[in-house]
Scaffold this motif. Structure first.
Motif, mmCIF file in Angstrom:
data_model
loop_
_atom_site.group_PDB
_atom_site.id
_atom_site.type_symbol
_atom_site.label_atom_id
_atom_site.label_comp_id
_atom_site.label_asym_id
_atom_site.label_seq_id
_atom_site.Cartn_x
_atom_site.Cartn_y
_atom_site.Cartn_z
ATOM 1 N N TYR A 168 0.806 -0.665 -0.211
ATOM 2 C CA TYR A 168 -0.066 0.161 -0.385
ATOM 3 C C TYR A 168 1.175 1.326 0.232
ATOM 4 C CZ TYR A 168 -4.098 -3.267 0.883
ATOM 5 O OH TYR A 168 -5.058 -3.877 0.798
ATOM 6 N N ARG A 222 -2.809 -12.859 1.584
ATOM 7 C CA ARG A 222 -3.898 -12.285 1.815
ATOM 8 C C ARG A 222 -4.547 -13.242 0.646
ATOM 9 N NH1 ARG A 222 -7.480 -8.637 3.795
ATOM 10 N NH2 ARG A 222 -8.176 -10.803 3.005
ATOM 11 N N HIS A 227 -10.139 -3.080 -1.879
ATOM 12 C CA HIS A 227 -11.282 -2.730 -0.690
ATOM 13 C C HIS A 227 -11.826 -1.528 -0.764
ATOM 14 C CE1 HIS A 227 -8.467 -4.312 2.958
ATOM 15 N NE2 HIS A 227 -7.575 -4.382 2.314
HETATM 16 FE FE FE Z 1 -5.948 -5.281 1.612
#
Ligand code: FE
Ligand code: BEZ
Length: 302
Positions: A168, A222, A227
């Motif tokens: 991110y 993950r 999101h």
């Molecule tokens: Fe995430």
């Protein structure tokens, strides 16, 4: 030791242990806030039951304290090791399940994660959330409606995701805002935007939680996801993701137990030269997906 290797606890010893539990529970009896009292007393019982069930050794207790100390030391305003710990125990997902009970056809919620940032830039419908982040362009479109199928115009849609390297924007040392934005559904409840095709990435695993996963032979990965947080007046705020159908970590296991089958979407790959929905010129491949969002009413209106 008895034959099942569970130590036999004498009645006298059990009484000593039970008396301590009851004394500690009683110490919370005068808590003025009844909810706080319930939480503290139940927590006491469960903690003691755990220690008694596993016959916790002093060395193990110390290791636990050292683990929590390390989690505290690595936690700051950017890194939250305790939420990560809750996530890998499935406690975050359990709390979400308790607080977002199924309501008709409302879209299911999943884990929030630590990478949401307030005040991400606003983009128009059809805008691009990438902000310079690397990855395959992906067109995402859908509607926001209530459970009766009525469009919800002006719903606020926050979206955020990792880049194709699995990071991110906030995990980089620069201050760049990338892979996140918000937009509003139009008068018919429709929305669309460009994003990046999600790719799998590990949760932060360079700290105590990562060490714990390694010790128990679990992967930090993950399943690929994008999101969403969707808010509209008089409706329950929805925090969720969409997952990429066919992602290997859907089957192998998402490290934070966030996958729900209703949230797995087809991301259809497009060959170079395939016309884009908004006429955007792209030289390489791209993908597209659809996510129709259904919001439940707020609990007082259910
Ligand atoms: Fe995430
Ligand atoms: C995430 O999806 O961003 C995330 C969720 C839980 C823990 C770490 C990351």
């Amino acid at each position: 030791m008895n034959t099942s290797s569970v130590p036999l606890i004498s009645p006298d010893q059990q009484a000593i242990e039970q008396e301590l539990v009851e004394t500690v529970v009683a110490s919370f009896e005068k808590t003025p806030d009844p909810r706080l009292k319930q939480l503290m007393q139940a927590l006491t019982k469960h903690l003691h039951n755990f220690a008694r069930e596993v016959r916790l050794t002093e060395e193990e207790w110390n290791t636990g304290i050292e683990f929590l100390t390390a989690a505290g030391h690595i936690t700051d305003d950017k890194r939250q090791e305790f939420i990560l710990l809750s996530d890998v125990f499935g406690l975050s997902m359990q709390t979400i399940a308790i607080n977002n009970q199924a309501h008709k056809n409302a879209t299911e919620a999943t884990v929030f994660g630590p990478f949401f940032v307030q005040n991400a830039p606003e983009i128009p419908i059809g805008g691009d959330i990438a902000g310079g982040a690397n990855g395959q362009p992906c067109w995402v479109e859908g509607t926001v409606t209530d459970t009766e199928g009525r469009p919800l115009p002006g719903a606020r849609i926050e979206v955020w995701e990792a880049d194709e390297d699995g990071f991110y924007d906030v995990q980089y040392s620069n201050e760049r805002v990338a892979g996140r934005a918000h937009l509003f559904s139009d008068e018919n409840g429709n929305y669309a935007f460009w994003a990046l095709t999600p790719t799998p990435y590990p949760i932060p695993h360079d700290g105590p939680v990562g060490k714990m996963l390694e010790a128990v032979g679990r992967s930090p990965m993950r399943a690929s996801h994008l999101h969403f947080m969707v808010t509209a007046a008089e409706h329950r705020t929805l925090v969720t993701h969409i997952f990429v159908e066919g992602d290997p970590y859907i089957k192998a296991g998402d490290s934070v137990f966030g996958v729900k089958s209703s949230l797995i979407k087809r991301f259809v790959q497009q060959l170079p030269g395939t016309p884009t929905p908004d006429g955007r010129e792209l030289t390489g491949t791209w993908a597209r997906t659809r996510f129709d969002i259904v919001l439940a009413p707020t609990p007082d209106l259910m």
